[in-house]
Design a protein around this motif. Structure first.
Motif, PDB file in Angstrom:
ATOM      1  N   GLN A  73      75.100   9.237  43.154  1.00 27.22           N
ATOM      2  CA  GLN A  73      74.853   9.728  41.793  1.00 27.22           C
ATOM      3  C   GLN A  73      73.688   8.986  41.144  1.00 27.22           C
ATOM      4  N   GLU A 133      80.866  15.630  33.422  1.00 26.26           N
ATOM      5  CA  GLU A 133      81.660  14.646  34.124  1.00 26.26           C
ATOM      6  C   GLU A 133      82.939  14.317  33.416  1.00 26.26           C
ATOM      7  N   ALA A 134      82.991  14.670  32.165  1.00 27.09           N
ATOM      8  CA  ALA A 134      84.163  14.350  31.366  1.00 27.09           C
ATOM      9  C   ALA A 134      85.421  14.763  32.108  1.00 27.09           C
ATOM     10  N   MET A 187      79.297   3.902  35.398  1.00 26.82           N
ATOM     11  CA  MET A 187      78.875   4.244  34.039  1.00 26.82           C
ATOM     12  C   MET A 187      78.048   3.125  33.422  1.00 26.82           C
ATOM     13  N   VAL A 222      79.168   6.833  44.077  1.00 28.92           N
ATOM     14  CA  VAL A 222      78.482   6.529  42.827  1.00 28.92           C
ATOM     15  C   VAL A 222      77.017   6.190  43.111  1.00 28.92           C
ATOM     16  N   GLY A 248      73.974  11.025  31.806  1.00 32.14           N
ATOM     17  CA  GLY A 248      75.220  11.591  32.307  1.00 32.14           C
ATOM     18  C   GLY A 248      76.477  10.849  31.906  1.00 32.14           C
ATOM     19  N   ASP A 284      70.284   9.798  42.655  1.00 36.30           N
ATOM     20  CA  ASP A 284      69.862  11.114  42.187  1.00 36.30           C
ATOM     21  C   ASP A 284      69.324  11.032  40.768  1.00 36.30           C
ATOM     22  N   LEU A 285      70.032  10.245  39.960  1.00 36.85           N
ATOM     23  CA  LEU A 285      69.632  10.106  38.564  1.00 36.85           C
ATOM     24  C   LEU A 285      68.254   9.468  38.463  1.00 36.85           C
ATOM     25  N   PRO A 342      79.717  10.935  29.844  1.00 43.70           N
ATOM     26  CA  PRO A 342      80.459  11.957  29.104  1.00 43.70           C
ATOM     27  C   PRO A 342      80.742  11.499  27.674  1.00 43.70           C
ATOM     28  N   GLU A 343      80.797  12.429  26.763  1.00 45.48           N
ATOM     29  CA  GLU A 343      81.047  12.165  25.337  1.00 45.48           C
ATOM     30  C   GLU A 343      80.199  11.003  24.817  1.00 45.48           C
ATOM     31  N   ASP A 400      73.509  10.524  26.895  1.00 46.89           N
ATOM     32  CA  ASP A 400      73.748  11.892  27.326  1.00 46.89           C
ATOM     33  C   ASP A 400      72.853  12.221  28.518  1.00 46.89           C
ATOM     34  N   ARG A 401      71.619  11.786  28.426  1.00 43.80           N
ATOM     35  CA  ARG A 401      70.652  12.097  29.473  1.00 43.80           C
ATOM     36  C   ARG A 401      71.027  11.479  30.824  1.00 43.80           C
ATOM     37  N   ASP A 461      84.217   9.083  38.215  1.00 44.60           N
ATOM     38  CA  ASP A 461      84.736   7.929  38.918  1.00 44.60           C
ATOM     39  C   ASP A 461      86.149   8.188  39.399  1.00 44.60           C
ATOM     40  N   LYS A 503      61.075  12.099  38.022  1.00 47.16           N
ATOM     41  CA  LYS A 503      60.357  13.373  37.979  1.00 47.16           C
ATOM     42  C   LYS A 503      60.075  13.777  36.549  1.00 47.16           C
ATOM     43  N   LEU A 514      77.883  15.917  45.908  1.00 53.59           N
ATOM     44  CA  LEU A 514      77.750  14.820  44.976  1.00 53.59           C
ATOM     45  C   LEU A 514      78.982  14.845  44.080  1.00 53.59           C
ATOM     46  N   LEU A 515      79.900  13.915  44.327  1.00 49.25           N
ATOM     47  CA  LEU A 515      81.089  13.873  43.484  1.00 49.25           C
ATOM     48  C   LEU A 515      80.694  13.429  42.093  1.00 49.25           C
ATOM     49  N   ARG A 540      74.696   3.448  34.656  1.00 49.21           N
ATOM     50  CA  ARG A 540      74.024   4.528  33.932  1.00 49.21           C
ATOM     51  C   ARG A 540      73.578   4.056  32.562  1.00 49.21           C
ATOM     52  N   GLU A 564      73.838  17.544  33.859  1.00 49.72           N
ATOM     53  CA  GLU A 564      74.366  16.323  34.466  1.00 49.72           C
ATOM     54  C   GLU A 564      75.668  15.875  33.837  1.00 49.72           C
ATOM     55  N   ASN A 565      76.052  16.515  32.724  1.00 48.37           N
ATOM     56  CA  ASN A 565      77.126  15.860  31.987  1.00 48.37           C
ATOM     57  C   ASN A 565      78.558  16.334  32.144  1.00 48.37           C
ATOM     58  N   ARG A 600      65.941   9.450  40.644  1.00 49.69           N
ATOM     59  CA  ARG A 600      64.958  10.407  41.146  1.00 49.69           C
ATOM     60  C   ARG A 600      64.628  11.479  40.106  1.00 49.69           C
ATOM     61  N   ASP A 601      65.688  12.006  39.485  1.00 48.21           N
ATOM     62  CA  ASP A 601      65.483  13.036  38.451  1.00 48.21           C
ATOM     63  C   ASP A 601      64.669  12.489  37.288  1.00 48.21           C
TER      64      ASP A 601
END
Lengths: 365, 391
Positions: free
Chosen positions: A217, B383-384, A184, A214, A165, A220-221, A167-168, A162-163, B298, A227, B294-295, A187, B380-381, A223-224
């Protein structure tokens, strides 16, 4: 090369090294990683030193074969595993949070790996096991270092997915790696790497296999998350654009050695090594209208078996004849401070370097 | 090369579509669907719509760049226009001649004129053949006897691409990636083609070598008057080499424009997003970037692409009309064709339709500055939406 090379098979005792533990969170001192082969000794990393503090990002740049990835594997202690371990000669020091790793017992390094330091690889599809679900692999990484039951670990895995990013995450946790898209998967691998809150994260070309959207994305992830967790990050890449986006400090490698090191501003604004100039000149830029030609570095990257004498870059360096005599061909330049926290290994005089950069190179970029 | 073309494109303006330069290749409604078969009877249950109706033309002497994310169909497009794969629909005209349905024998004479450079310099050279054998293959296959003999011609070609003629008897494994790519280029140029389709010619190479190959292709174009179609995912490279650029998304061209217009005033939101995602090698720009898009998520699957505008699932400007009606690729500005209902840098094509789709609000993250990125670091989520919405 010095003869205190240790093979992975011969395990050193927990360190009794003469030098004291450095202050920096991660400090690499005179690291050498050599591989004996039938064709000769491959000096993948040949005397590399650098430091990274917590909360900072160091980018290591260089071409393929410059020793970037070998450095990261050496820090993780992955060269010493299995059959490969018998075939590597490592020397120097790697200090992680006051502990020396090169001479440390492999079991000790194993306890640190995954918990204190973790790694993200370039190709998440081959770095993940295709037979196990993504969740299982994260759970495994967590349970190796934490004495918890499967249920708790699974909860942690969902939380991490989840952290980063996904989905589900509660459904995705039961998917196999091939059911994820490239972004994904990357990720998920980051989730796996961060599940134990490591203080050092090494990312080896984490976005090279991904599309730009991507890639943005993922950067950014990273980097976040940095932090949030305050970890030290080493990011290995060949893309100077990525470096400019994310780095605090930059280390430029060539032929297994560091040729220039400094803050990101130092390296982009006042680079002091002809190879760095070459890299900057080779890049097509999206932010500027250039109808001019690119300025490539001529020739090919050096063989790591027969590294050119003197400065390893001299056969490709357009300024190799500038210093008097044949010093560039006979004497290997050492890293010299050229500014506060900025180092360069080059025989050119500071005046020449400043002149060439400001008059010849910078205007063409 | 590019300087003249560029000014020309701007100057010619309205006449850009009917540029005085001759059209070498014209593609209309090109489709390539790969069937998906299932079951004992291998019944077709669907199709991967890799290329799904694209139109463009390539003019003599120009470089057309094709960009897009992986899976957008750009490589398939390259293979179809060179007839390495057969199109499932549409037409391809080369020098005014319809080559869409030519059979192998019919294509053979044309193979001289259309050549391809491949991405992987390791996979595209037969490891058991010498360089001489590889580069002279086109002469053998076409039955061409160049002046002074094949060997001499091959050695001349090797020199042309910056290799030494002594390399004639060596094998591919003796060469580095950059040198192999040069061999691939020499082979492609052997028969003096009119059109060269290069699929990611430099993406497997290191930056310094990449620049060497880009410069080489540039020189060869000037020397030999070549026409290039360069397929690449690296927008910086494409900007450097192209006169005109086509942006593809899920099998469609969403924007086709000359380089300057495209990079300075992109009209399609996707183009804009794609360009804002490219990392800029300038640390000073890190905080200064005015707006970064930031798109999320996917690219949807090309098996069942979204209805209407294919980008609507990831677009932050998507409205009802985007979901229902597919926007045509229209020439909004001279020389700039865009398929969008609500283009950027131009008047809205569907101004009455203003209600954003719910997915649009989450589709992309507009990051004004570094600080903002910091502020909303934790959400962040959602995205679904992008991946699951289409079902």
């Amino acid at each position: 090369m010095t003869e205190l090379s240790k093979t992975g098979a011969a395990m050193g005792e927990p360190t009794s090294s003469p030098s004291n533990a450095p202050d920096a969170f991660l400090a690499v001192r005179d690291l050498k990683v050599h591989f004996p082969t039938d064709d000769g000794l491959v000096k993948s990393v040949d005397g590399l030193s650098f430091e990274v503090e917590k909360g900072k990002t160091l980018c290591i740049v260089g071409e393929s074969g410059s020793g970037k990835s070998v450095t990261s594997l050496a820090i993780m202690g992955l060269h010493r595993l299995g059959a490969r371990g018998k075939n590597v000669q490592m020397s120097g020091e790697i200090w992680l949070d006051g502990q020396e790793l090169v001479s440390a017992d492999p079991d000790e390094v194993r306890r640190l790996r995954g918990r204190e330091m973790a790694m993200i690889f370039q190709d998440p599809l081959s770095a993940m096991h295709p037979y196990y679900t993504v969740g299982n692999q994260i759970v495994e990484a967590y349970r190796v270092h934490h004495d918890v039951n499967k249920k708790t670990a699974r909860k942690r895995a969902v939380e991490m997915l989840d952290r980063v990013g996904i989905p589900e995450p509660d459904k995705r946790v039961d998917n196999y790696p091939h059911e994820f898209s490239g972004g994904m998967r990357q990720r998920a691998m980051i989730a796996m790497a961060l599940v134990n809150n490591p203080e050092l994260l090494i990312a080896d070309e984490p976005t090279t296999a991904l599309d730009v959207t991507v890639q943005a994305q993922i950067l950014d992830l990273i980097r976040d998350l940095q932090k949030e967790f305050g970890s030290a990050v080493i990011l290995i890449t060949h893309d100077l654009g990525v470096v400019a986006e994310i780095a605090d400090d930059v280390l430029v490698m060539y032929g297994g050695r560091c040729v220039e090191r400094g803050t990101v501003d130092d390296v982009f604004e006042r680079p002091q090594h002809p190879y760095t100039w070459g890299l900057l000149g080779s890049m097509p830029r999206i932010d500027r209208e250039t109808s001019e030609r690119l300025i490539p570095v001529k020739g090919q990257p050096p063989s790591l078996i027969n590294v050119p004498s003197g400065c390893a870059f001299h056969p490709r360096c357009p300024y190799a004849d500038l210093p008097k005599g044949d010093v560039t061909r006979t004497v290997r330049p050492e890293l010299q401070p050229v500014g506060s926290g900025h180092f360069s290994a080059c025989h050119l005089s500071p005046e020449d370097r400043t002149r060439i950069w400001t008059e010849e190179i910078a205007p063409k970029l | 090369m590019s300087e003249t073309n560029k000014t020309e494109a701007v100057k010619v303006g309205a006449a850009a579509a009917s540029d005085e330069r001759e059209v070498l290749l014209r593609v209309e409604g090109l489709q390539k669907h790969f069937p998906i078969r299932k079951g004992v009877l291998q019944r077709q249950v669907g199709a991967v719509k890799a290329v799904d109706g694209i139109d463009f033309e390539v003019r003599k002497g120009e470089t057309l760049g094709v960009v897009g994310e992986s899976g957008c169909g750009k490589s398939t497009m390259g293979r179809v226009i060179t007839r390495l794969q057969d199109p499932t629909g549409g037409t391809i005209h080369f020098e005014g001649k319809d080559i869409t349905r030519l059979n192998t024998a019919g294509m053979r004479p044309l193979r001289r004129d259309i050549q391809m450079i491949f991405q992987d310099p390791y996979g595209s050279l037969n490891p058991r053949h010498t360089i001489g054998g590889i580069v002279s293959a086109p002469f053998r296959l076409q039955g061409v006897e160049p002046e002074g003999g094949v060997k001499k011609e091959v050695q001349r070609l090797l020199e042309l691409v910056g290799l030494s003629p002594e390399h004639y008897n060596r094998y591919p494994h003796e060469f580095s990636g950059g040198q192999r790519q040069r061999i691939g280029i020499a082979r492609a140029l052997a028969l003096k083609p009119k059109l060269v389709v290069a699929d990611e010619p430099v993406s497997a190479l290191d930056v310094s070598i990449q620049a060497q190959v880009v410069n080489l292709m540039d020189d060869l174009q000037q020397e030999l008057g070549l026409t290039y179609v360069i397929i690449a995912h690296d927008l910086s490279v494409v900007r450097h080499v192209s006169d005109r650029i086509a942006v593809m998304y899920l099998g469609k061209i969403v924007e086709l424009a000359d380089r300057t217009s495209l990079y300075e005033a992109p009209m399609h939101p996707y183009t804009k997003a794609l360009m804002s995602a490219v990392p800029v090698p300038d640390p000073k720009r890190r905080g200064a970037k005015s707006e970064r898009i930031l798109l999320r998520g996917d690219v949807p699957s090309p098996i069942s692409p979204p209805s209407g505008c294919r980008f609507h699932t990831r677009c932050w400007k998507a409205t009802e009309v985007c979901r229902t009606t597919e926007p045509p690729l229209a020439e909004l500005r001279p020389g700039q064709r865009v398929a969008c209902h609500h283009p950027e840098n131009f008047e809205d094509q569907q101004p009455q339709d203003t209600v954003l789709l719910s997915v649009a609000k989450e589709a992309a993250e507009l990051v004004p500055t570094e600080e903002a990125a910091e502020a909303d670091g934790s959400e962040e989520n959602p995205e679904a939406s992008a991946t699951d919405d289409k079902k």
